[in-house]
Every structure is written in C-alpha cells, then in structure tokens.
Write a protein that holds these residues in place. Structure first.
Motif, mmCIF file in Angstrom:
data_model
loop_
_atom_site.group_PDB
_atom_site.id
_atom_site.type_symbol
_atom_site.label_atom_id
_atom_site.label_comp_id
_atom_site.label_asym_id
_atom_site.label_seq_id
_atom_site.Cartn_x
_atom_site.Cartn_y
_atom_site.Cartn_z
ATOM 1 N N LEU A 170 0.810 -1.212 0.000
ATOM 2 C CA LEU A 170 0.000 0.000 0.000
ATOM 3 C C LEU A 170 0.850 1.272 0.000
ATOM 4 O O LEU A 170 1.915 1.333 0.597
ATOM 5 C CB LEU A 170 -0.915 0.029 1.229
ATOM 6 N N LYS A 171 0.302 2.293 -0.648
ATOM 7 C CA LYS A 171 0.904 3.624 -0.597
ATOM 8 C C LYS A 171 0.599 4.255 0.763
ATOM 9 O O LYS A 171 -0.171 3.701 1.562
ATOM 10 C CB LYS A 171 0.305 4.517 -1.698
ATOM 11 N N VAL A 172 1.164 5.423 1.032
ATOM 12 C CA VAL A 172 0.771 6.205 2.196
ATOM 13 C C VAL A 172 -0.731 6.476 2.101
ATOM 14 O O VAL A 172 -1.254 6.759 1.013
ATOM 15 C CB VAL A 172 1.556 7.530 2.253
ATOM 16 N N ASN A 173 -1.432 6.354 3.210
ATOM 17 C CA ASN A 173 -2.888 6.521 3.276
ATOM 18 C C ASN A 173 -3.653 5.371 2.625
ATOM 19 O O ASN A 173 -4.854 5.479 2.378
ATOM 20 C CB ASN A 173 -3.351 7.848 2.659
ATOM 21 N N GLY A 174 -2.956 4.270 2.340
ATOM 22 C CA GLY A 174 -3.612 3.131 1.710
ATOM 23 C C GLY A 174 -4.581 2.431 2.646
ATOM 24 O O GLY A 174 -4.507 2.560 3.874
ATOM 25 N N LYS A 175 -5.501 1.661 2.058
ATOM 26 C CA LYS A 175 -6.542 0.983 2.832
ATOM 27 C C LYS A 175 -6.547 -0.509 2.517
ATOM 28 O O LYS A 175 -6.609 -0.898 1.354
ATOM 29 C CB LYS A 175 -7.922 1.575 2.499
ATOM 30 N N LEU A 176 -6.475 -1.315 3.571
ATOM 31 C CA LEU A 176 -6.577 -2.770 3.453
ATOM 32 C C LEU A 176 -7.892 -3.204 4.083
ATOM 33 O O LEU A 176 -8.098 -3.036 5.284
ATOM 34 C CB LEU A 176 -5.400 -3.444 4.165
ATOM 35 N N ILE A 177 -8.788 -3.738 3.266
ATOM 36 C CA ILE A 177 -10.099 -4.163 3.758
ATOM 37 C C ILE A 177 -10.170 -5.684 3.724
ATOM 38 O O ILE A 177 -10.026 -6.300 2.666
ATOM 39 C CB ILE A 177 -11.231 -3.561 2.902
ATOM 40 N N THR A 178 -10.374 -6.283 4.896
ATOM 41 C CA THR A 178 -10.385 -7.736 5.008
ATOM 42 C C THR A 178 -11.823 -8.270 4.988
ATOM 43 O O THR A 178 -12.679 -7.811 5.747
ATOM 44 C CB THR A 178 -9.691 -8.185 6.312
ATOM 45 N N LEU A 179 -12.055 -9.227 4.101
ATOM 46 C CA LEU A 179 -13.388 -9.802 3.952
ATOM 47 C C LEU A 179 -13.406 -11.303 4.218
ATOM 48 O O LEU A 179 -14.452 -11.879 4.475
ATOM 49 C CB LEU A 179 -13.929 -9.533 2.537
ATOM 50 N N GLY A 180 -12.233 -11.951 4.110
ATOM 51 C CA GLY A 180 -12.146 -13.374 4.418
ATOM 52 C C GLY A 180 -12.297 -13.584 5.916
ATOM 53 O O GLY A 180 -12.081 -12.669 6.713
ATOM 54 N N LEU A 181 -12.654 -14.795 6.296
ATOM 55 C CA LEU A 181 -12.898 -15.082 7.717
ATOM 56 C C LEU A 181 -12.065 -16.284 8.171
ATOM 57 O O LEU A 181 -12.585 -17.391 8.325
ATOM 58 C CB LEU A 181 -14.387 -15.352 7.959
ATOM 59 N N PRO A 182 -10.770 -16.085 8.411
ATOM 60 C CA PRO A 182 -9.916 -17.180 8.900
ATOM 61 C C PRO A 182 -10.401 -17.695 10.248
ATOM 62 O O PRO A 182 -10.965 -16.953 11.050
ATOM 63 C CB PRO A 182 -8.534 -16.526 9.022
ATOM 64 N N GLU A 183 -10.147 -18.973 10.500
ATOM 65 C CA GLU A 183 -10.608 -19.580 11.741
ATOM 66 C C GLU A 183 -9.838 -19.065 12.959
ATOM 67 O O GLU A 183 -10.351 -19.087 14.079
ATOM 68 C CB GLU A 183 -10.471 -21.102 11.656
ATOM 69 N N LYS A 184 -8.591 -18.634 12.745
ATOM 70 C CA LYS A 184 -7.773 -18.138 13.850
ATOM 71 C C LYS A 184 -7.446 -16.664 13.642
ATOM 72 O O LYS A 184 -7.432 -16.182 12.507
ATOM 73 C CB LYS A 184 -6.486 -18.960 13.962
ATOM 74 N N PRO A 185 -7.177 -15.920 14.707
ATOM 75 C CA PRO A 185 -6.844 -14.488 14.577
ATOM 76 C C PRO A 185 -5.582 -14.279 13.744
ATOM 77 O O PRO A 185 -4.664 -15.104 13.757
ATOM 78 C CB PRO A 185 -6.622 -14.049 16.031
ATOM 79 N N LEU A 186 -5.559 -13.167 13.024
ATOM 80 C CA LEU A 186 -4.393 -12.807 12.238
ATOM 81 C C LEU A 186 -3.521 -11.831 13.021
ATOM 82 O O LEU A 186 -4.022 -11.041 13.821
ATOM 83 C CB LEU A 186 -4.817 -12.157 10.916
ATOM 84 N N GLU A 187 -2.223 -11.861 12.779
ATOM 85 C CA GLU A 187 -1.321 -10.900 13.391
ATOM 86 C C GLU A 187 -1.317 -9.614 12.575
ATOM 87 O O GLU A 187 -1.252 -9.650 11.353
ATOM 88 C CB GLU A 187 0.106 -11.464 13.464
ATOM 89 N N LEU A 188 -1.426 -8.499 13.272
ATOM 90 C CA LEU A 188 -1.449 -7.203 12.603
ATOM 91 C C LEU A 188 -0.234 -6.379 13.021
ATOM 92 O O LEU A 188 -0.179 -5.863 14.136
ATOM 93 C CB LEU A 188 -2.737 -6.441 12.966
ATOM 94 N N PRO A 189 0.753 -6.231 12.136
ATOM 95 C CA PRO A 189 1.920 -5.406 12.462
ATOM 96 C C PRO A 189 1.537 -3.926 12.496
ATOM 97 O O PRO A 189 0.882 -3.430 11.581
ATOM 98 C CB PRO A 189 2.907 -5.705 11.325
ATOM 99 N N ILE A 190 1.923 -3.255 13.548
ATOM 100 C CA ILE A 190 1.498 -1.868 13.748
ATOM 101 C C ILE A 190 2.423 -0.858 13.060
ATOM 102 O O ILE A 190 1.968 0.195 12.600
ATOM 103 C CB ILE A 190 1.398 -1.556 15.255
ATOM 104 N N PHE A 191 3.710 -1.159 12.973
ATOM 105 C CA PHE A 191 4.650 -0.203 12.374
ATOM 106 C C PHE A 191 4.215 0.263 10.981
ATOM 107 O O PHE A 191 4.236 1.470 10.692
ATOM 108 C CB PHE A 191 6.071 -0.782 12.332
ATOM 109 N N PRO A 192 3.824 -0.624 10.077
ATOM 110 C CA PRO A 192 3.409 -0.158 8.743
ATOM 111 C C PRO A 192 2.202 0.779 8.786
ATOM 112 O O PRO A 192 2.090 1.698 7.982
ATOM 113 C CB PRO A 192 3.065 -1.453 8.005
ATOM 114 N N LEU A 193 1.300 0.538 9.755
ATOM 115 C CA LEU A 193 0.121 1.399 9.880
ATOM 116 C C LEU A 193 0.532 2.808 10.305
ATOM 117 O O LEU A 193 0.083 3.806 9.746
ATOM 118 C CB LEU A 193 -0.855 0.834 10.921
ATOM 119 N N VAL A 194 1.391 2.859 11.310
ATOM 120 C CA VAL A 194 1.809 4.153 11.856
ATOM 121 C C VAL A 194 2.678 4.927 10.872
ATOM 122 O O VAL A 194 2.458 6.119 10.611
ATOM 123 C CB VAL A 194 2.555 3.937 13.187
#
Length: 261
Positions: A170-194
């Motif tokens: 993603l570019k700066v200000n990019g948006k990732l929209i998740t629609l799939g439903l995995p059975e287990k929680p996904l890890e979300l790295p915070i550094f790329p968001l910030v």
C-alpha cells in the motif's frame, strides 16, 4: 437477509446487515419461530422491506451469487471510498469473492491487480476476468518491486495468512479491507500502519438499499459471477471440490431443474 429488529441504531440508519438480531435467508430463526431454508424452500414469505428487485437483464443463475459475493465486495468499496477511477486496487485471493471484486473494480475504472499464491490463476485473472496485472505473492522479487504501489487492497483470503506483505504493497494513506474469515486471529503489524498512515478495516455484506444499488450497478455494467451449475444430487461432490478450491468460481444449485425430473 429476511429480517432484523428494525428498532436498533443500525436499523434506524438503514444498516440492517449490522443489526444484532439480523436474520439470514437460510439457517436462522424467523420472527414466528420457524426456521429459514432459503433457496431450499417451496415458498418464502417475508417483510417487503427485505425484498429485492432482480434486474431483467441479469441472468438468474449467474446473478444469484451477487447477492452474497457481489454485495460483500461492493459495500466496502463504496463505504471506504475505493471507487475513484484511475486508482490502483489490489485483490488478494481469486475465488468466489475475489473474481467479482475484479469485475466491480474494473467497472469503477480502477487499475486492478490480482494478488495470489497460485501461479495457475494468472491467465484467469487477466484474460478471463480483465485484471490489469497479476502479482504472485510467493515471489519475493515481484513483491518487493510492487511495494508502495497500491491505493487499496481487498483481502478475500479465508485461510490464516500474514498481513504484513499486503500492508507493504500500500501507498501512504492506503486501505486494506479484510473480507475473508480465517478460523484463527491474524497478526497485525502496527509499524506499517503508523509509518504509512494506513488503515485496516472490515465489512459485512450490505443493507437492503445498498444491495439493490449493487444489483442495478451490475446490471448496468453486465457483471455476473462465473458459475458452474450443478444438480442437487451433486452437492456432496461439490463440497469436496470446494475444499480443494476446485471451482471457477461459484457453484449454483439448479433446484427447480433437479426437482422437475
């Protein structure tokens, strides 16, 4: 959907799909205590608020999956402002949801890249569905070359998978929209968001009004799902094939045809 409470905050805003008491067309309990059987029913009686008008030029079989896959990808694209012509949309996962996302994205005038771990889906993505490009997620060199090139990504993958590589695209200000439903929680790295002021969001089908809007949009742009029609006695085999991702891209059951013989 065939019902909701009609009194909660979501319902009052016309967002029945987020009502805590929302009732699905099948496998849920209706107001009178009866079980909903959806397309397996002999007849269906519901509140007119939840009735949709199917456009005359949409074929019933190939149009039916739009009521699931179509609205599931259309609603977040509208809500999150992912409809600006010329912008770059990544579609992660090319299945029941992903193949419709490609078609709707192109109809909005977006540049669409399919992101997949399956190299054998490249021809389908570009030649069959009209995507502009194909990105093999297991190719480190190509993933590196694509860093910071996408404005939006719709993630339809239902298996557990890392989000970091997608956020990197993603570019700066990019948006990732998740629609799939995995059975287990996904890890979300915070550094790329910030560091990139990026957004991760989700979405759940759409309201009655928005679903009707989606149907009219698809009719206007001749968008349907790619389907394989099956008879009822093939359902168990279809489920086995589904588990192997062996369908392009939605099974549709010919209930009337199965019962008429």
């Amino acid at each position: 959907m065939v019902g909701s409470c009609r009194s909660c905050e979501s319902c009052k805003q016309g967002l029945e799909n987020y009502c805590p008491k929302m009732m699905f067309a099948y496998n849920s309990i209706y107001h009178d205590g009866t079980k909903n059987y959806g397309g397996y029913s002999n007849m269906v009686v519901i509140d007119q608020h939840f009735v949709l008008r199917f456009p005359d030029n949409l074929p019933l079989a190939a149009g039916a999956p739009l009521l699931c896959a179509g609205i599931t990808v259309y609603s977040p694209m509208k809500y999150y402002g992912m409809t600006q012509a010329g912008k770059h949309l990544g579609v992660s996962g090319l299945g029941g949801l992903g193949h419709v996302a490609v078609k709707i994205g192109k109809a909005f005038g977006l540049k669409v890249t399919v992101i997949s771990a399956s190299p054998n889906k490249k021809d389908d993505a570009i030649k069959r569905l009209g995507a502009d490009a194909f990105l093999l997620s297991t190719d480190p060199a190509k993933m590196k070359a694509a860093l910071g090139t996408m404005d939006y990504i719709i993630d339809t993958v239902a298996a557990v998978h890392p989000l970091g590589p997608l956020l990197g695209l993603l570019k700066v200000n990019g948006k990732l929209i998740t629609l799939g439903l995995p059975e287990k929680p996904l890890e979300l790295p915070i550094f790329p968001l910030v560091l990139g002021r990026k957004l991760v969001g989700g979405s759940n089908v759409g309201s009655t009004k928005e679903t009707q809007e989606m149907l009219e949009f698809c009719a206007k742009h001749n968008i349907t799902a790619d389907i394989e029609m099956i008879r009822m006695d093939y359902i168990n085999t279809a489920m086995e094939r589904l588990a192997k991702s062996d369908v392009r891209y939605r099974f549709v059951i010919d209930v009337a045809g199965s019962l008429s013989e």
